[in-house]
Design a protein around this motif. Structure first.
Motif, PDB file in Angstrom:
ATOM      1  N   VAL A   1       1.142   4.245  -2.861  1.00  0.00           N
ATOM      2  CA  VAL A   1       1.061   5.682  -2.577  1.00  0.00           C
ATOM      3  C   VAL A   1       2.267   6.395  -3.166  1.00  0.00           C
ATOM      4  O   VAL A   1       2.138   7.450  -3.788  1.00  0.00           O
TER       5      VAL A   1
ATOM      6  N   GLY B   1       1.888   6.660  -6.801  1.00  0.00           N
ATOM      7  CA  GLY B   1       0.873   7.678  -7.093  1.00  0.00           C
ATOM      8  C   GLY B   1       1.422   9.088  -6.968  1.00  0.00           C
ATOM      9  O   GLY B   1       1.144   9.950  -7.807  1.00  0.00           O
ATOM     10  N   LEU B   2       2.224   9.330  -5.934  1.00  0.00           N
ATOM     11  CA  LEU B   2       2.814  10.659  -5.750  1.00  0.00           C
ATOM     12  C   LEU B   2       3.780  10.993  -6.877  1.00  0.00           C
ATOM     13  O   LEU B   2       3.792  12.114  -7.392  1.00  0.00           O
TER      14      LEU B   2
ATOM     15  N   GLY C   1       0.821  -1.214   0.000  1.00  0.00           N
ATOM     16  CA  GLY C   1       0.000   0.000   0.000  1.00  0.00           C
ATOM     17  C   GLY C   1       0.852   1.260   0.000  1.00  0.00           C
ATOM     18  O   GLY C   1       0.577   2.204  -0.739  1.00  0.00           O
ATOM     19  N   ILE C   2       1.908   1.258   0.795  1.00  0.00           N
ATOM     20  CA  ILE C   2       2.824   2.406   0.831  1.00  0.00           C
ATOM     21  C   ILE C   2       3.500   2.571  -0.524  1.00  0.00           C
ATOM     22  O   ILE C   2       3.664   3.690  -1.014  1.00  0.00           O
ATOM     23  N   SER C   3       3.876   1.456  -1.147  1.00  0.00           N
ATOM     24  CA  SER C   3       4.486   1.522  -2.484  1.00  0.00           C
ATOM     25  C   SER C   3       3.522   2.139  -3.482  1.00  0.00           C
ATOM     26  O   SER C   3       3.918   2.953  -4.322  1.00  0.00           O
TER      27      SER C   3
ATOM     28  N   SER D   1       1.709  11.597 -10.002  1.00  0.00           N
ATOM     29  CA  SER D   1       1.035  12.893  -9.910  1.00  0.00           C
ATOM     30  C   SER D   1       1.994  14.034 -10.237  1.00  0.00           C
ATOM     31  O   SER D   1       1.655  14.951 -10.990  1.00  0.00           O
TER      32      SER D   1
END
Length: 179
Positions: free
Chosen positions: A117, A120-121, A113-115, A124
């Motif tokens: 995120v 995604g950052l 999950g952290i990966s 973005s």
């Protein structure tokens, strides 16, 4: 001139170091200029400008410059220790926890999950930067060459830079000469 004790510098830079993840420069400005009023905005910009041209991480260079300015060598050491001691300690604790609990499915899921995120950052930020390239569509060619070099041809960062830079420089020169 304002004098700060090594302890005051250590505390200020500890707050900065523990405030940001992946980049604390905005927190440094907020702490040193706006909250603690150690530096004026102009002084901060001037010191940061110097810190950007010397080798090493800008934020560590900033800690050395501010610390030495207000507390000499002891102030510089206290500032760097304050900036780095908390994050290093936190990473060490997380490493020990990971070493003990990495086999758990819940920890594996948490890290996935952290990966996601992190991806995604990064995506973005990439999309925001890509939006700027639509003002000069020819630069999209550099983006395409970079993506192909990295993902299709599996080139390392240095080779990607060597492949894409000449095209990027040429297109930037053409763009500048049109303006």
């Amino acid at each position: 001139m304002l004098q700060l004790s090594p302890l005051q510098l250590f505390i200020s830079f500890s707050k900065i170091g523990m405030s940001g993840f992946g980049g604390v420069l905005p927190w440094a400005r907020r702490t040193l200029v706006e909250r603690d009023k150690i530096l004026t905005s102009e002084e901060f910009s001037a010191i940061l400008g110097i810190c950007q041209i010397v080798p090493g991480p800008n934020i560590v260079n900033l800690a050395v410059c501010v610390g030495s300015r207000f507390g000499g060598a002891r102030g510089a050491a206290a500032s760097v220790l304050g900036l780095t001691l908390g994050p290093i300690s936190l990473v060490m604790v997380l490493a020990v926890l990971y070493d003990h609990y990495s086999y758990l499915d819940s920890v594996k899921g948490l890290l996935r999950g952290i990966s996601a995120v992190g991806i995604g950052l990064i995506a973005s930020t990439g999309f925001k930067m890509l939006r700027d390239e639509f003002h000069y569509p020819a630069m999209l060619l550099v983006v395409i060459v970079t993506i192909l070099a990295a993902s299709y041809f599996h080139l390392g960062l240095g080779m990607v830079v060597l492949v894409a830079s000449p095209l990027a420089i040429f297109l930037a020169w053409k763009k500048a000469s049109r303006a």
